[in-house]
Design an enzyme around this catalytic site. Structure first.
Site, PDB file in Angstrom:
ATOM      1  N   HIS A   1      -9.513 -15.357   5.538  1.00 29.45           N
ATOM      2  CA  HIS A   1      -9.724 -16.356   4.494  1.00 29.45           C
ATOM      3  C   HIS A   1     -11.013 -16.160   3.712  1.00 29.45           C
ATOM      4  O   HIS A   1     -11.300 -16.940   2.801  1.00 29.45           O
ATOM      5  CB  HIS A   1      -9.678 -17.763   5.104  1.00 29.45           C
ATOM      6  CG  HIS A   1      -8.333 -18.131   5.651  1.00 29.45           C
ATOM      7  ND1 HIS A   1      -7.287 -18.522   4.852  1.00 29.45           N
ATOM      8  CD2 HIS A   1      -7.848 -18.133   6.921  1.00 29.45           C
ATOM      9  CE1 HIS A   1      -6.221 -18.769   5.606  1.00 29.45           C
ATOM     10  NE2 HIS A   1      -6.532 -18.535   6.860  1.00 29.45           N
TER      11      HIS A   1
ATOM     12  N   TRP B   1      -8.844   3.659   2.847  1.00 31.44           N
ATOM     13  CA  TRP B   1      -7.526   4.275   3.016  1.00 31.44           C
ATOM     14  C   TRP B   1      -6.947   4.822   1.717  1.00 31.44           C
ATOM     15  O   TRP B   1      -6.019   5.637   1.746  1.00 31.44           O
ATOM     16  CB  TRP B   1      -6.533   3.264   3.599  1.00 31.44           C
ATOM     17  CG  TRP B   1      -6.265   2.094   2.698  1.00 31.44           C
ATOM     18  CD1 TRP B   1      -6.913   0.899   2.700  1.00 31.44           C
ATOM     19  CD2 TRP B   1      -5.313   2.023   1.627  1.00 31.44           C
ATOM     20  NE1 TRP B   1      -6.415   0.085   1.701  1.00 31.44           N
ATOM     21  CE2 TRP B   1      -5.431   0.756   1.035  1.00 31.44           C
ATOM     22  CE3 TRP B   1      -4.360   2.914   1.126  1.00 31.44           C
ATOM     23  CZ2 TRP B   1      -4.651   0.344  -0.042  1.00 31.44           C
ATOM     24  CZ3 TRP B   1      -3.577   2.518   0.044  1.00 31.44           C
ATOM     25  CH2 TRP B   1      -3.726   1.236  -0.530  1.00 31.44           C
TER      26      TRP B   1
ATOM     27  N   THR C   1      -8.239   4.638  17.143  1.00 33.50           N
ATOM     28  CA  THR C   1      -6.843   4.660  16.703  1.00 33.50           C
ATOM     29  C   THR C   1      -6.631   5.637  15.549  1.00 33.50           C
ATOM     30  O   THR C   1      -7.508   5.846  14.712  1.00 33.50           O
ATOM     31  CB  THR C   1      -6.383   3.258  16.281  1.00 33.50           C
ATOM     32  OG1 THR C   1      -7.348   2.688  15.396  1.00 33.50           O
ATOM     33  CG2 THR C   1      -6.238   2.357  17.499  1.00 33.50           C
TER      34      THR C   1
ATOM     35  N   THR D   1       0.450   0.567  10.621  1.00 33.20           N
ATOM     36  CA  THR D   1       0.470   0.382   9.166  1.00 33.20           C
ATOM     37  C   THR D   1       0.642   1.708   8.433  1.00 33.20           C
ATOM     38  O   THR D   1       0.918   1.713   7.237  1.00 33.20           O
ATOM     39  CB  THR D   1      -0.831  -0.276   8.677  1.00 33.20           C
ATOM     40  OG1 THR D   1      -1.952   0.541   9.061  1.00 33.20           O
ATOM     41  CG2 THR D   1      -0.997  -1.668   9.274  1.00 33.20           C
TER      42      THR D   1
ATOM     43  N   GLU E   1       0.802  -1.221   0.000  1.00 28.72           N
ATOM     44  CA  GLU E   1       0.000   0.000   0.000  1.00 28.72           C
ATOM     45  C   GLU E   1       0.839   1.278   0.000  1.00 28.72           C
ATOM     46  O   GLU E   1       0.295   2.367   0.125  1.00 28.72           O
ATOM     47  CB  GLU E   1      -0.934   0.020   1.219  1.00 28.72           C
ATOM     48  CG  GLU E   1      -1.954  -1.109   1.234  1.00 28.72           C
ATOM     49  CD  GLU E   1      -2.916  -1.036   2.414  1.00 28.72           C
ATOM     50  OE1 GLU E   1      -2.749  -0.130   3.261  1.00 28.72           O
ATOM     51  OE2 GLU E   1      -3.838  -1.872   2.489  1.00 28.72           O
TER      52      GLU E   1
ATOM     53  N   ASP F   1     -18.166   1.224  12.378  1.00 27.20           N
ATOM     54  CA  ASP F   1     -16.791   1.287  11.881  1.00 27.20           C
ATOM     55  C   ASP F   1     -16.644   2.410  10.855  1.00 27.20           C
ATOM     56  O   ASP F   1     -15.893   2.290   9.894  1.00 27.20           O
ATOM     57  CB  ASP F   1     -16.356  -0.055  11.284  1.00 27.20           C
ATOM     58  CG  ASP F   1     -14.876  -0.098  10.923  1.00 27.20           C
ATOM     59  OD1 ASP F   1     -14.098   0.670  11.516  1.00 27.20           O
ATOM     60  OD2 ASP F   1     -14.500  -0.886  10.041  1.00 27.20           O
TER      61      ASP F   1
ATOM     62  N   GLY G   1      -5.703  -1.087  15.416  1.00 27.83           N
ATOM     63  CA  GLY G   1      -6.138  -2.178  16.275  1.00 27.83           C
ATOM     64  C   GLY G   1      -7.426  -1.927  17.020  1.00 27.83           C
ATOM     65  O   GLY G   1      -7.752  -2.671  17.943  1.00 27.83           O
ATOM     66  N   ALA G   2      -8.180  -0.895  16.639  1.00 29.75           N
ATOM     67  CA  ALA G   2      -9.359  -0.508  17.421  1.00 29.75           C
ATOM     68  C   ALA G   2     -10.348  -1.650  17.593  1.00 29.75           C
ATOM     69  O   ALA G   2     -10.836  -1.896  18.694  1.00 29.75           O
ATOM     70  CB  ALA G   2     -10.049   0.694  16.773  1.00 29.75           C
ATOM     71  N   GLU G   3     -10.663  -2.370  16.512  1.00 28.62           N
ATOM     72  CA  GLU G   3     -11.681  -3.412  16.634  1.00 28.62           C
ATOM     73  C   GLU G   3     -11.193  -4.636  17.400  1.00 28.62           C
ATOM     74  O   GLU G   3     -11.978  -5.512  17.748  1.00 28.62           O
ATOM     75  CB  GLU G   3     -12.216  -3.834  15.270  1.00 28.62           C
ATOM     76  CG  GLU G   3     -11.199  -4.053  14.210  1.00 28.62           C
ATOM     77  CD  GLU G   3     -10.824  -2.729  13.544  1.00 28.62           C
ATOM     78  OE1 GLU G   3      -9.624  -2.399  13.603  1.00 28.62           O
ATOM     79  OE2 GLU G   3     -11.693  -2.063  12.990  1.00 28.62           O
TER      80      GLU G   3
END
Length: 718
Positions: free
Chosen positions: A645, A425, A271, A191, A95, A336, A207-209
């Protein structure tokens, strides 16, 4: 719409040395002293126009991603060809936007690897591997990606996915200093790309969730010492932390949170995982804040408050980190709907009598395009840029007018936008000559329902939403095809003055790439299917395209060396969509090694074809288990496996499609991976603390049932 159609939407959810210049006088010419290597400072970034170089993540401090270069333009773009490519050592998500300084390109790939390349030829100068424990991958909500570096004062700064912030020598790649910026016992990750302002390195985290408390930090660029920290969520006791954000919570934030709920133990989220912008005019940092933990406010904070500073745009003093203002895009976020997306600064005639006003613009996940006064945070305008059914609009203060059903309960509510957002993003861009913002927009619906089984998980997602409600245990191939048909993507040229789209280009799928604007009258964007396209910035007409032979999600960049303009992009499959939406791909994507692909006028290079072997798409064992066992397996799969997955056990190909994996055919091999952690070195950690052996076996039964449903008897494969 059939019942299974509406409910199944619930499953849908990366020189070398500085040249010696020549100083000329009126009558003589002498060699100047060599400049320091990568001698970037605040003044150099602030006076750059994203022209010959690309000095910071968004091109300039205003992060418009607009270049003043004009050699590649509407008339010449047809001659754009490959100059060089470079293989990045990963088949995971890529990214990053390359940074180009003094002829050197600095770029990252998955697992936070950093590369220094000759920006003219692609020759490798050095590679830095931070040696991340791959087990940290389970903490990464959206693949083990990295969006790039910052370069300042001869150093390259990188946020490492395990929570470190590191400074590397720009010439050699050797570590100058390394600081752990998070509690590594908790599911934090990094990230995003750092920014550097006046000798301070700015970095957030993710990492909020999964259950953390967000913050933005500033570190001394020379020593790595922490200078200030601004928390985005109060601590559980609503007491001072001894940080600069204390006053903001005492005066503003605390009253928007209750005293009970999962936020007290989960950290609350919030975050700062992407957008961080320096507003030089007002000497402040403006940054975007993410979602709550858990998503569902009913569990997070039963008092029903706005929960500041979740899903907000916040401004703090650049020197001290002291609070200046905030604007909350989604009060009491339940879905979210992060406000971490691109923030762009510009001067627009939106004031009284059309006078220019310095503004901050954002198109966050919730689907509204916001224009705020950059100095004060005052709401100027906000308009929907995509179809939505969670709000009817915004009131005079910019607060959403919610539709009651969007506060979901036991009955699933199919909503637009879903948690992947109307814009994620992927960087948007702004052309200051045309006053147009270019948004990589999308429609990805999601059925939300209250999760009656919710309890905080120490590892794994804590949403409080049930995405398996109504999903039948066995889903035939037409289900995946239907889900794919609900996804849409487009590139929108948004006029923030007229408050409407000037033009829009429809794409065949969602999750298309970031955007680059140029004074040559072009807009560049990569697409999910691998096309790299140049559009006319005024009309949206397609002028050029090139097949990247891999995903093109990253934000492109451009620069000039020795009189030649280059356009560059990093490629690779992966990220949140590639992992969690395998059904969205018309065909399974090859496990391609990511690349840097750089173009120039007259380029004659080629992009190598993927050389990975084809997958044997046949079930590796007979189906087993009764309906009850398979149904139980589908629930455990949805809660533990989907985000990597894919829903319905359908993978895009980035990570193994478990339906065709050899380990699915052997109970002991399956247990060895899921319970014993035999592939922890690859990022597949043990789930022994979260799943019993019987539950693990029920997941295998579900996966094999899905495999047989996808391959009709006697067909021999897909």
């Amino acid at each position: 719409m059939a019942n299974w159609q509406s409910t199944l939407i619930a499953g849908a959810s990366f020189a070398i040395l500085a040249a010696c210049g020549q100083a000329k006088t009126a009558d003589t010419e002498t060699l100047s002293e060599p400049e320091a290597f990568a001698a970037v400072d605040t003044n150099r970034i602030s006076t750059a126009s994203a022209a010959d170089e690309w000095l910071t993540y968004g091109g300039t401090y205003d992060e418009q991603r607009h270049s003043s270069l004009i050699d590649v333009n509407k008339e010449t773009v047809a001659d754009l060809g490959v100059a060089w490519t470079y293989d990045l050592a990963t088949n995971r998500g890529v990214e990053s936007t390359p940074i180009v300084v003094d002829g050197v390109m600095y770029v990252t790939s998955a697992w936070s690897l950093v590369y220094a390349l000759d920006a003219k030829t692609g020759e490798e100068l050095w590679v830095y591997d931070p040696d991340v424990d791959r087990a940290v991958g389970v903490k990464a909500c959206c693949d083990v990606v990295n969006r790039g570096v910052a370069v300042y004062d001869g150093k390259v700064f990188v946020g490492v996915i395990d929570g470190r912030l590191e400074a590397l020598d720009a010439e050699t790649g050797e570590v100058v200093w390394s600081k752990v910026t998070v509690d590594q016992s908790k599911p934090y990750t990094i990230t995003g790309a750092p920014r550097v302002v006046n000798g301070k390195v700015l970095i957030g985290n993710g990492g909020a969730e999964l259950g953390v408390r967000g913050y933005l930090s500033a570190y001394d660029a020379n020593t790595g010492d922490k200078v200030w920290r601004f928390y985005t969520v109060p601590n559980p006791e609503k007491q001072p932390d001894g940080e600069i954000s204390d006053a903001a919570f005492e005066d503003i934030g605390n009253v928007t949170w209750g005293d009970e709920g999962a936020w007290v133990t989960d950290g609350g989220g919030g975050t700062v995982w992407d957008s961080i912008v320096y507003d030089e005019v007002n000497d402040q940092i403006i940054f975007g804040v993410g979602n709550g933990s858990p998503w569902n406010r009913e569990f997070r904070d039963p008092s029903g408050g706005d929960n500041l500073f979740l899903s907000s745009i916040v401004a703090v003093d650049a020197e001290t980190g002291a609070y200046k203002w905030h604007f909350q895009t989604t009060p009491g976020d339940n879905w979210d709907y992060t406000a971490t997306q691109t923030i762009i600064l510009a001067d627009l005639p939106v004031g009284e009598d059309g006078e220019a006003r310095r503004v901050a613009m954002q198109a966050p996940k919730n689907g509204f395009f916001y224009v705020l006064d950059a100095e004060s945070g005052e709401f100027i305008s906000g308009d929907a840029f995509v179809p939505m059914n969670w709000a009817e609009g915004l009131d005079e203060n910019g607060r959403p007018i919610e539709i009651a059903d969007a506060r979901y309960g036991a009955v699933p509510y199919e909503q637009l936008p879903g948690p992947l957002g109307a814009h994620n993003w992927h960087p948007m861009a702004f052309n200051p000559d045309l006053n147009l913002a270019y948004i990589p927009a999308q429609e990805i619906p999601q059925a939300y329902a209250r999760d009656p089984r919710f309890e905080t998980q120490p590892v794994g997602w804590n949403t409080g939403a049930d995405f398996s409600a109504g999903v039948p245990p066995i889903a035939p191939p037409e289900v995946a095809k239907f889900l794919r048909s609900t996804l849409k993507g487009r590139l929108i040229a948004w006029d923030p003055i007229a408050r409407e789209a000037r033009w829009s280009v429809e794409h065949g799928n969602a999750w298309n790439g970031g955007v680059l604007s140029t004074a040559g009258g072009l807009v560049f964007q990569g697409k999910l299917n691998g096309d790299f396209v140049a559009y006319d910035a005024e009309t949206g007409d397609k002028l050029w395209n090139h097949e990247l032979k891999s995903g093109g999600a990253s934000g492109p960049g451009t620069y000039m060396i020795d009189g030649e303009q280059y356009v560059t992009i990093t490629t690779g499959w992966g990220s949140a969509f590639g992992l969690s939406a395998g059904f969205a791909y018309d065909e399974t994507v090859p496990s391609t090694v990511g690349k840097v692909v750089t173009f120039k006028l007259g380029g004659t290079g080629e992009i190598a074809d993927p050389d990975f072997p084809m997958i044997d798409k046949t079930p590796k064992a007979d189906s087993f288990g009764d309906e009850t066992m398979i149904a139980e397996g589908s629930v455990h799969y949805a809660r533990n496996c989907t985000v990597c997955h894919g829903p319905l056990a359908v993978s895009s190909g980035v990570l193994p499609d478990l339906r065709w994996s050899a380990i699915s055919g052997n109970e002991m091999a399956w247990k060895g991976v899921v319970i014993d952690g035999n592939l922890a070195a690859n990022g597949m950690v043990s789930f022994a603390d979260h799943l019993t052996p019987d539950q693990v076996e029920s997941i295998r039964a579900y996966v094999l049932a899905q495999a047989h449903a996808a391959v009709p008897a006697g067909s021999g494969g897909e």
